[in-house]
Design an enzyme around this catalytic site. Structure first.
Site, PDB file in Angstrom:
ATOM      1  N   GLY A 148     -23.874  32.595 -10.939  1.00  0.00           N
ATOM      2  CA  GLY A 148     -24.534  31.584 -11.751  1.00  0.00           C
ATOM      3  C   GLY A 148     -24.665  30.276 -10.989  1.00  0.00           C
ATOM      4  O   GLY A 148     -24.055  30.069  -9.937  1.00  0.00           O
ATOM      5  N   CYS A 149     -25.464  29.363 -11.541  1.00  0.00           N
ATOM      6  CA  CYS A 149     -25.726  28.103 -10.844  1.00  0.00           C
ATOM      7  C   CYS A 149     -24.509  27.175 -10.858  1.00  0.00           C
ATOM      8  O   CYS A 149     -24.137  26.622  -9.817  1.00  0.00           O
ATOM      9  CB  CYS A 149     -26.944  27.415 -11.440  1.00  0.00           C
ATOM     10  SG  CYS A 149     -26.939  27.271 -13.243  1.00  0.00           S
ATOM     11  N   TYR A 150     -23.868  27.010 -12.009  1.00  0.00           N
ATOM     12  CA  TYR A 150     -22.646  26.197 -12.036  1.00  0.00           C
ATOM     13  C   TYR A 150     -21.557  26.793 -11.141  1.00  0.00           C
ATOM     14  O   TYR A 150     -20.921  26.055 -10.368  1.00  0.00           O
ATOM     15  CB  TYR A 150     -22.123  26.060 -13.465  1.00  0.00           C
ATOM     16  CG  TYR A 150     -22.840  25.054 -14.329  1.00  0.00           C
ATOM     17  CD1 TYR A 150     -23.045  23.738 -13.905  1.00  0.00           C
ATOM     18  CD2 TYR A 150     -23.279  25.402 -15.602  1.00  0.00           C
ATOM     19  CE1 TYR A 150     -23.690  22.818 -14.712  1.00  0.00           C
ATOM     20  CE2 TYR A 150     -23.924  24.478 -16.421  1.00  0.00           C
ATOM     21  CZ  TYR A 150     -24.128  23.184 -15.981  1.00  0.00           C
ATOM     22  OH  TYR A 150     -24.747  22.271 -16.773  1.00  0.00           O
ATOM     23  N   THR A 152     -21.863  28.535  -8.452  1.00  0.00           N
ATOM     24  CA  THR A 152     -22.216  28.285  -7.061  1.00  0.00           C
ATOM     25  C   THR A 152     -21.833  26.873  -6.653  1.00  0.00           C
ATOM     26  O   THR A 152     -21.191  26.648  -5.617  1.00  0.00           O
ATOM     27  CB  THR A 152     -23.721  28.512  -6.838  1.00  0.00           C
ATOM     28  OG1 THR A 152     -24.028  29.892  -7.079  1.00  0.00           O
ATOM     29  CG2 THR A 152     -24.130  28.146  -5.418  1.00  0.00           C
ATOM     30  N   ALA A 153     -22.215  25.887  -7.467  1.00  0.00           N
ATOM     31  CA  ALA A 153     -21.921  24.497  -7.132  1.00  0.00           C
ATOM     32  C   ALA A 153     -20.416  24.245  -7.078  1.00  0.00           C
ATOM     33  O   ALA A 153     -19.916  23.597  -6.142  1.00  0.00           O
ATOM     34  CB  ALA A 153     -22.574  23.568  -8.159  1.00  0.00           C
TER      35      ALA A 153
END
Length: 339
Positions: A148-150, A152-153
């Site tokens: 997911g994007c969160y 990854t960050a």
């Protein structure tokens, strides 16, 4: 190699169309969408310069299986599995951009997603496709679960410090701000322009779905279970994520030592930029790219480590990351089609 995108008209699917259309060694052979079946890709996907005349089709898993060797699934959680199961049975390479195969434990999936896993027999078979942490596994895989994007960050910010045992993991706290495309393409009151413009608000507190995979991966890095306090926010941006993480240091650490650790960890990893000196990550510098910016600061006054990152939620946070992992599997340069 012939490639198909299932669910190609959502935000993640459209980004996959744009990126794969320009990939020099992959050919878009099929795009599926129920809503836009019969329409040209160029009339639906903005900014598309190649494969504009390819038509969206409404195809069953069985019908689309013969059209390509590689399949990107850009479908909602719970739906991806209905394509992944028959495509894997047919021996196809699958890159799933949904949450269906990121977790290893069906009970954790049910806890965070509120339903039984649709294909528990496949759990654990997909590689968690964050190349900066799992490059060797990606190079051998035929089934990928793009993070997911969160996650990854946050994982890119945390991984070097957690792996090195620098943090008191019981004091971890994170916040992140996301653009509205992270919520998917849907017409709901909280995502209308009048509700988002000139506004900033937290949401999904004390149990955001992405916590499950973040904690799973942090646990693997740390060799013990990890619980994270995480507060996401929605910002009036189309795309991008800015994240901040802090934790109490478990051992003394200088700023120079922290900087050296992060630079060494990400050396040779082309899509992570460890920022020098006083620079901090900014969304505008990574928007529309597969790059991540990361920065680390030692707060000597409080004895905490401060970590910062920024990514594009649709590229490095979704479609671009899937392509990066696939490039490793196919023996292509990691950056192929992403620069």
């Amino acid at each position: 190699m012939d490639t198909a995108i299932i669910g190609a008209s959502g935000y993640a699917g459209e980004e996959a169309v744009r990126l794969l259309a320009r990939h020099p060694r992959l050919r878009l052979a099929a795009l599926t969408s129920r809503q836009f079946a019969g329409q040209r890709a160029g009339d639906v996907v903005g900014g598309l310069t190649r494969s504009r005349d390819l038509l969206f089709e409404d195809l069953s898993p069985e019908a689309v299986a013969g059209r390509a060797e590689i399949f990107f699934l850009a479908l909602p959680h719970g739906v991806s599995a209905s394509y992944a199961v028959p495509l894997r049975r047919a021996g196809k390479t699958v890159v799933d951009l949904s949450a269906d195969f990121r977790l290893r434990d069906a009970a954790v999936y049910k806890e965070f997603y509120g339903q039984d896993h649709p294909a528990p027999e496949l759990l654990g078979q997909a590689v968690y496709a964050l190349p900066e942490l799992h490059a060797e596994a990606c190079a051998k895989a035929d089934f990928f679960a793009a993070p997911g994007c969160y996650p990854t960050a946050l994982l890119l910010a945390l991984a070097p410090a957690v792996q090195a045992g620098l943090l008191d993991l019981d004091t971890l706290a994170a916040s992140a701000i996301s653009g509205v495309t992270g919520a998917g393409k849907k017409v709901e009151l909280p995502y209308l322009f009048g509700e988002i413009d000139e506004n900033l608000r937290p949401y999904g507190v004390t149990g955001h779905r992405h916590l499950s995979e973040i904690e799973q991966e942090l646990g693997l890095l740390a060799g013990r279970s990890v619980a994270l306090t995480f507060t996401p926010h929605l910002a009036p941006l189309r795309r991008g994520i800015a994240a901040t993480v802090s934790a109490r240091l478990a051992k003394p650490l200088s700023q120079a030592g922290a900087q050296s650790l992060y630079e060494a960890f990400y050396a040779g990893k082309p899509f992570v930029r460890v920022l020098p000196g006083g620079a901090l990550p900014e969304v505008r510098r990574v928007a529309g790219t597969n790059f991540a910016e990361v920065a680390v600061r030692v707060d000597a006054r409080t004895g905490r480590l401060l970590l910062f990152s920024a990514i594009d939620n649709l590229v490095k946070g979704t479609a671009g990351q899937g392509i990066q992992a696939l490039n490793l599997r196919l023996g292509f340069p990691e950056e192929e089609g992403l620069l």
